[in-house]
Each structure stands twice: as C-alpha cells, then as structure tokens.
Design an enzyme around this catalytic site. Structure first.
Site, PDB file in Angstrom:
ATOM      1  N   HIS A  81      48.603  39.829  61.137  1.00 52.72           N
ATOM      2  CA  HIS A  81      47.220  40.207  61.457  1.00 52.72           C
ATOM      3  C   HIS A  81      46.263  39.637  60.393  1.00 52.72           C
ATOM      4  O   HIS A  81      46.544  38.628  59.790  1.00 52.72           O
ATOM      5  CB  HIS A  81      47.094  41.719  61.617  1.00 52.72           C
ATOM      6  CG  HIS A  81      48.243  42.358  62.327  1.00 52.72           C
ATOM      7  ND1 HIS A  81      48.635  41.967  63.594  1.00 52.72           N
ATOM      8  CD2 HIS A  81      49.102  43.335  61.950  1.00 52.72           C
ATOM      9  CE1 HIS A  81      49.672  42.707  63.968  1.00 52.72           C
ATOM     10  NE2 HIS A  81      49.983  43.527  62.987  1.00 52.72           N
ATOM     11  N   ASP A 233      56.272  37.966  59.023  1.00 54.30           N
ATOM     12  CA  ASP A 233      57.380  38.578  58.284  1.00 54.30           C
ATOM     13  C   ASP A 233      58.303  39.429  59.146  1.00 54.30           C
ATOM     14  O   ASP A 233      59.526  39.385  58.991  1.00 54.30           O
ATOM     15  CB  ASP A 233      56.852  39.388  57.093  1.00 54.30           C
ATOM     16  CG  ASP A 233      55.805  40.432  57.468  1.00 54.30           C
ATOM     17  OD1 ASP A 233      55.490  40.574  58.667  1.00 54.30           O
ATOM     18  OD2 ASP A 233      55.288  41.099  56.549  1.00 54.30           O
TER      19      ASP A 233
END
Length: 328
Positions: A81, A233
């Site tokens: 994000h 990730d």
C-alpha cells in the site's frame, strides 16, 4: 567465484538484507532500523532517503562477508500500500505516505459511489491507507505535487528507482498493484473507474512487470548488480514458505492471516482482501494494523530493550484457565 543472491525487505520500521548462496544458505545478513514520521494524528510518512540510507548501511555491513563472491542479482520486497510521488528520474517529490496513514478515510466515499459493477470488481475492503485513497487525498490537498509527478510508486518500487538512475522508474509488479484499490481483481488489470475516483491521470500508474524481471543494474559496493522488479512482502512470505498448509500468519508492524489459492470474485462488500501472489495466482488476507506496533508501544511504556521485552514475555506465566490476564 561463488555466486550469491541479495534480498532486501523494506519494512515499516526497518530494512533487512540477506545474502544467500546457490543452495539457499545464508552467507551474510544485516538490519537497519528506522522510525516513520507522525506529523499529525492519523498520519504516517517517511523520507525516502531514510530507506536509501538503511539500504546503504546494510550493504556496507555485509560487504566484507561477500568478498570473493559474485552477486548475481538483488530483489526487493516491501511493505504494501502507501504512495510515493516521484519525478522522471525516480526522485521522491514529497515524503512517502504509508499504509498506517488514515488521511484518505474521507476519500473512501468516492469508492462507495462507484457503479456497482466497478466497485464489486475491486474485490477488496475499503481501507484508507491503500494507494488509491491516499492519491485521492493528494489530489484534493496537494494538487501541485501531483502535477509535478511523473509516476506514483509503491514503497519497494520507490527504493528500487533510487538504485537505477536514468531508467524508467514507473514499474511495479502484480502483487503490489492488486493491493492499491485501483486494480480490477476480476479482469486482472488497472480499474479505469477506480483510477478516475482517485482523480489522477492514468499515465501516472506504473507498468506491471513480472517480479523476477531484471529492470536495470545498480552500482553497489559489492559490484554491479542486476536488480529485479521484486514483490510485496506478504506474497513473498507465502512463496518462501512454499504456500504450505491452509493458512499462514505474518507478524511485523502489522499482522496478517493469509490463505493461499482461490480466485477473487466480484464483491461489493468483501470480508477479506483478495491479492495477487508472485506465481500468477491469488491469496486471501485478513489484516490488523497493530501487530508489532503494539509490542513496540508496550516496550516503550515499560522502558525495556527488545531483548529485555522478549525475555520478560517468555518468562511470564500464563493466567489460570478461565481467568482474566489483567484488569477489565
């Protein structure tokens, strides 16, 4: 000359770097911590140069252990994000907005007002710290910054761009793109309706490339190193674990419960996130923003180092079954 691979993880509170040999054995590793800024309640941002300094320090730390090796490539994983506005050379125009930032919350009304089919095709809960709402906030409050921007990048892409001056910085991968609230998870491409809701020029969006694609070569203290696109990730954690079992828990600044497999479906009000993985598939995710960040707060209140905090937690006796572990 033995070959090694470098992997950097750009976390919210620190950067980790690892060097692996061809068998996957750790040759060297380093970590550099940092804090993100909280200039006002509900805001979270960081100077991209802080990330650069952390990577430089980690590379310098592992350098002696890599003498006599050949570094075949560098891949970067990163926090998801957020939004980083960059110029044509990949230089950040303002501090990066991060996923804990809540200033985009009022802008979520734009997504709720989308036509039903367009909203359902996003297939994700509406979260203020996603790239789309943050861009909508910038569009409303910092239009000059948007006018000067050549691209909007995700965090790991912004760090990678600083390593590759002269190359086109506007590149991301599918795993990060799918978590922006600008991605049609059904059609598997940028959503024109959501991009319009954010109020940005579609030309600012990065091109989506495979995570393993080499996009340039960085001059590092360990030599000239090819750099790949990288990925977010959470899906890379799934990849590293072999996506084994029905679910996986990731603990970092936040906390996530991931379920690999499946295919996203249109949903106007989904309960969990539907994101792309790094292998052409998808995973479902439920997330909390206060995972490790809550531990950090408790550690600070108690005045303990991390080592002392972990030791104290390990030594704590569980409350008797059926009893509260603290005051109500």
């Amino acid at each position: 000359m033995p070959d090694v691979l470098l992997g950097a993880d750009l976390g919210t509170s620190g950067l980790k770097l690892v060097a692996l040999d061809a068998a996957g054995t750790v040759v060297a590793q380093a970590e550099r911590g940092y804090e993100y800024g909280r200039p006002a309640p509900g805001r979270a941002e960081i100077d991209v140069r802080t990330w650069c300094a952390a990577l430089d320090g980690a590379v310098a730390a592992v350098g002696p252990a890599l003498a006599g090796t050949r570094v075949r490539s560098l891949g970067i994983s990163g926090q998801m994000h957020g939004a980083v506005l960059v110029d044509g050379d990949g230089a950040a125009l303002r501090p990066a907005l991060l996923w804990p930032d809540q200033r985009g919350a009022p802008e979520l009304a734009r997504w709720r007002e989308l036509p039903a089919g367009d909203r359902a095709a996003l297939g994700n809960p509406l979260v203020a710290g996603m790239t789309g709402p943050l861009l909508a906030w910038l569009c409303r409050h910092e239009p000059d910054a948007l006018r000067r921007a050549a691209a909007v990048l995700l965090p790991k892409d912004a760090l990678r761009a600083t390593l590759l001056p002269g190359s086109d910085p506007a590149v991301t991968d599918r795993s990060d793109a799918s978590a922006t609230l600008l991605w049609d998870v059904v059609a598997d491409h940028w959503s024109p309706a959501a991009v319009a809701a954010a109020g940005i020029d579609p030309a600012l969006l990065p091109v989506v490339r495979p995570s393993e694609e080499v996009v340039g070569s960085a001059r590092l203290p360990v030599g000239e190193v090819p750099v790949v696109v990288g990925a977010a990730d959470a899906p890379l954690a799934l990849l590293a674990a072999g996506a084994a079992g029905p679910a996986q828990v990731n603990l970092g600044t936040g906390a996530q419960l991931l379920r690999p497999g499946g295919r996203p479906r249109p949903s106007a009000d989904p309960l969990v996130h539907a994101y792309a993985d790094t292998t052409g598939g998808w995973y479902a995710m439920a997330a909390l923003q206060n995972g490790g960040s809550a531990w950090e707060w408790a550690r600070g209140v108690l005045g303990l180092s991390w080592a002392e905090f972990v030791t104290a937690a390990a030594a704590a006796r569980p409350a008797p079954e059926g009893c509260s572990s603290g005051p109500s």
